[in-house]
Scaffold this motif. Structure first.
Motif, PDB file in Angstrom:
ATOM      1  N   ARG A 306       0.851  -1.188   0.000  1.00  0.00           N
ATOM      2  CA  ARG A 306       0.000   0.000   0.000  1.00  0.00           C
ATOM      3  C   ARG A 306       0.887   1.239   0.000  1.00  0.00           C
ATOM      4  O   ARG A 306       1.587   1.509   0.976  1.00  0.00           O
ATOM      5  CB  ARG A 306      -0.943   0.007   1.205  1.00  0.00           C
ATOM      6  N   LEU A 307       0.861   1.991  -1.098  1.00  0.00           N
ATOM      7  CA  LEU A 307       1.701   3.158  -1.236  1.00  0.00           C
ATOM      8  C   LEU A 307       1.128   4.362  -0.501  1.00  0.00           C
ATOM      9  O   LEU A 307       1.853   5.176   0.067  1.00  0.00           O
ATOM     10  CB  LEU A 307       1.872   3.533  -2.705  1.00  0.00           C
ATOM     11  N   SER A 308      -0.202   4.512  -0.564  1.00  0.00           N
ATOM     12  CA  SER A 308      -0.883   5.655   0.015  1.00  0.00           C
ATOM     13  C   SER A 308      -2.312   5.240   0.319  1.00  0.00           C
ATOM     14  O   SER A 308      -2.691   4.077   0.145  1.00  0.00           O
ATOM     15  CB  SER A 308      -0.880   6.835  -0.965  1.00  0.00           C
ATOM     16  N   ASN A 309      -3.120   6.181   0.760  1.00  0.00           N
ATOM     17  CA  ASN A 309      -4.508   5.854   1.072  1.00  0.00           C
ATOM     18  C   ASN A 309      -5.300   5.477  -0.171  1.00  0.00           C
ATOM     19  O   ASN A 309      -6.347   4.834  -0.075  1.00  0.00           O
ATOM     20  CB  ASN A 309      -5.178   7.028   1.782  1.00  0.00           C
ATOM     21  N   THR A 310      -4.814   5.866  -1.348  1.00  0.00           N
ATOM     22  CA  THR A 310      -5.542   5.581  -2.578  1.00  0.00           C
ATOM     23  C   THR A 310      -4.821   4.621  -3.513  1.00  0.00           C
ATOM     24  O   THR A 310      -5.421   4.131  -4.464  1.00  0.00           O
ATOM     25  CB  THR A 310      -5.844   6.886  -3.354  1.00  0.00           C
ATOM     26  N   ARG A 311      -3.531   4.346  -3.268  1.00  0.00           N
ATOM     27  CA  ARG A 311      -2.762   3.518  -4.186  1.00  0.00           C
ATOM     28  C   ARG A 311      -2.252   2.261  -3.511  1.00  0.00           C
ATOM     29  O   ARG A 311      -1.627   2.304  -2.457  1.00  0.00           O
ATOM     30  CB  ARG A 311      -1.566   4.296  -4.742  1.00  0.00           C
ATOM     31  N   ALA A 312      -2.555   1.112  -4.134  1.00  0.00           N
ATOM     32  CA  ALA A 312      -2.069  -0.181  -3.650  1.00  0.00           C
ATOM     33  C   ALA A 312      -1.926  -1.127  -4.832  1.00  0.00           C
ATOM     34  O   ALA A 312      -2.648  -1.014  -5.833  1.00  0.00           O
ATOM     35  CB  ALA A 312      -2.998  -0.773  -2.611  1.00  0.00           C
ATOM     36  N   ILE A 313      -0.977  -2.051  -4.721  1.00  0.00           N
ATOM     37  CA  ILE A 313      -0.714  -3.043  -5.762  1.00  0.00           C
ATOM     38  C   ILE A 313      -0.539  -4.399  -5.101  1.00  0.00           C
ATOM     39  O   ILE A 313       0.082  -4.506  -4.047  1.00  0.00           O
ATOM     40  CB  ILE A 313       0.538  -2.682  -6.571  1.00  0.00           C
ATOM     41  N   ALA A 314      -1.093  -5.444  -5.718  1.00  0.00           N
ATOM     42  CA  ALA A 314      -0.949  -6.809  -5.211  1.00  0.00           C
ATOM     43  C   ALA A 314      -0.458  -7.704  -6.338  1.00  0.00           C
ATOM     44  O   ALA A 314      -0.567  -7.369  -7.526  1.00  0.00           O
ATOM     45  CB  ALA A 314      -2.268  -7.330  -4.658  1.00  0.00           C
ATOM     46  N   GLY A 315       0.095  -8.867  -5.971  1.00  0.00           N
ATOM     47  CA  GLY A 315       0.564  -9.820  -6.968  1.00  0.00           C
ATOM     48  C   GLY A 315       0.400 -11.236  -6.467  1.00  0.00           C
ATOM     49  O   GLY A 315       0.332 -11.479  -5.255  1.00  0.00           O
ATOM     50  N   GLY A 316       0.329 -12.182  -7.422  1.00  0.00           N
ATOM     51  CA  GLY A 316       0.139 -13.562  -7.008  1.00  0.00           C
ATOM     52  C   GLY A 316       0.339 -14.557  -8.119  1.00  0.00           C
ATOM     53  O   GLY A 316       1.103 -14.329  -9.068  1.00  0.00           O
ATOM     54  N   VAL A 317      -0.356 -15.676  -8.014  1.00  0.00           N
ATOM     55  CA  VAL A 317      -0.234 -16.803  -8.930  1.00  0.00           C
ATOM     56  C   VAL A 317      -0.778 -16.415 -10.306  1.00  0.00           C
ATOM     57  O   VAL A 317      -1.710 -15.608 -10.426  1.00  0.00           O
ATOM     58  CB  VAL A 317      -0.974 -18.019  -8.353  1.00  0.00           C
ATOM     59  N   ALA A 318      -0.175 -17.002 -11.355  1.00  0.00           N
ATOM     60  CA  ALA A 318      -0.588 -16.790 -12.740  1.00  0.00           C
ATOM     61  C   ALA A 318      -0.571 -15.316 -13.124  1.00  0.00           C
ATOM     62  O   ALA A 318      -1.363 -14.863 -13.955  1.00  0.00           O
ATOM     63  CB  ALA A 318      -1.971 -17.396 -12.989  1.00  0.00           C
TER      64      ALA A 318
END
Length: 415
Positions: A306-318
């Motif tokens: 979570r970069l900020s209150n409005t920006r977030a990035i996730a990653g996973g399988v495939a």
């Protein structure tokens, strides 16, 4: 007698003249002629990157009030960190250890600063961890010199020199440790199976298990927003919260699905992600959580930042790559891709635009984004082993850890 006095006077005059013509006269310091009033000192180049062992001559100029260079000006040269660079009294800089620091040239009450980066070698390269056990998480202090990596069977290794050497620490546990976070250069937490939270208050010289977690569920992720507020996430949707630096923990299970990673942008706003693509969020520091519905993916998610209150990035399988977008009246998760053959295990966003993802696609995977996660480019990891965790202290210096005790490092943004 008069002749003696005249000779002495002549000697004094000669010494004074010599002091302004550069003769040291058995002195270790050259006395410079007085400078006229200055308007600035200008140092060039303003930035530079040196391989450890290399040298570069920096040039300083003193400008008078008319902006004209003053001939013969003598400067005081200062290294911001002598363990990174040293500098002679003529401005010759030598890179002695990895890092980024300032170079300062001063004269007549004015100074200018250049930024010098010292690197060992370009690209990603292997560092010797001293263990063959899988490493799952890594953390480095902001100075880029002190770092810790944790792994299976209670493995903890520490470096004090940017990873040039790693030493095994006594962890006082045999549980598999999955993640690590330090709130200061002395105080840190490592989490793992069996509800394990290990804490150190002396940079890892000794670790002790906290017995107040209230859970036996495996913990896979940990983060702190400051020295007091921290969270851990794990099996059966367990989320632990502390507001007093780990003295006490409270437990919630907003979902029954395993959570693999947790990240907060401040003491109130956080996300946790896990198996089946579950994403849970909080706006009150983890006192309550909500499930993001509908789910943006069914693929297991292994990491979130979570970069900020409005920006977030996730990653996973495939290659699943959920990310947030801000609308007029809400925050929405959308689904991007990191490549279907790529399995992401760790994420670290250095800024709104620059970030790194690590994992596996049959060998060690490292991806980099320069546009906030819209596009990701592969980098040569120089690791045949899968990578489980990644940490950057700035846009250039980062470490990734993985299977078989693998540690790879870059001091040039992977280039």
């Amino acid at each position: 007698m008069r002749r003696t006095r005249l000779s002495l006077a002549a000697l004094i005059v000669t010494m004074c003249v010599a002091s302004f013509t550069g003769c040291e006269c058995n002195s270790s310091q050259v006395v410079a002629p007085p400078l006229p009033p200055l308007s600035a000192v200008v140092l060039t180049p303003v930035t530079d990157t040196l391989v450890v062992g290399a040298q570069r001559l920096f040039v300083a100029a003193a400008l008078d009030t008319d902006g004209v260079t003053v001939a013969g000006a003598v400067f005081t040269w200062t290294s911001g960190d002598p363990s990174v660079i040293t500098v002679s009294n003529t401005g010759l800089v030598t890179a002695v250890g990895e890092g980024v620091t300032r170079l300062i040239a001063a004269a007549g009450g004015f100074a200018d600063t250049a930024v010098v980066a010292a690197i060992v070698q370009p690209g990603w390269y292997t560092q010797t961890s001293g263990t063959t056990g899988s490493l799952n998480g890594v953390f480095f202090a902001t100075d880029g010199r002190q770092g810790w990596a944790v792994g299976d069977a209670g493995t903890i290794v520490r470096s004090t020199n940017a990873g040039a050497a790693w030493a095994i620490q006594t962890s006082s546990t045999v549980e598999d440790l999955q993640d690590v976070w330090f709130t200061t250069t002395l105080t840190g937490f490592a989490v793992g199976t069996g509800g394990t939270i290990m804490r150190t208050r002396n940079a890892g010289s000794s670790w002790a298990r906290l017995n107040n977690t209230g859970t036996a569920d495996a913990l896979y992720g940990v983060c702190f927003a400051d020295t007091s507020h921290g969270w851990a996430a794990g099996a059966n949707g367990t989320i632990l919260r502390t507001a007093n630096g780990g003295a006490t923990w409270s437990k919630l299970n907003p979902t029954g699905v395993q959570l693999n990673s947790v990240s907060f942008s401040d003491t109130t706003n956080g996300w946790a992600v896990g198996e089946t693509g579950v994403i849970v969020g909080t706006h009150d520091g983890g006192r309550s959580w909500y499930i993001v519905q509908p789910a943006v993916t069914a693929q297991p998610l292994r990491a979130v930042w979570r970069l900020s209150n409005t920006r977030a990035i996730a990653g996973g399988v495939a290659g699943a790559n959920p990310f947030t977008t801000s609308t007029v009246d809400s925050l929405q998760w959308s689904l991007g891709t990191l490549g279907g053959a790529n399995q992401v295990e760790g994420l670290h966003m250095v800024s709104d635009q620059t970030g790194y993802a690590v994992g596996t696609n049959g060998s060690g995977l490292i991806l980099k984004t320069l546009d906030g996660g819209l596009n990701w480019s592969p980098q040569t990891s120089n690791s045949a082993q899968a990578l489980n965790g990644v940490w950057f202290v700035d846009a250039l210096r980062g470490w990734a850890v993985g299977v078989g005790g693998r540690i790879v490092h870059t001091s040039k943004g992977g280039l």
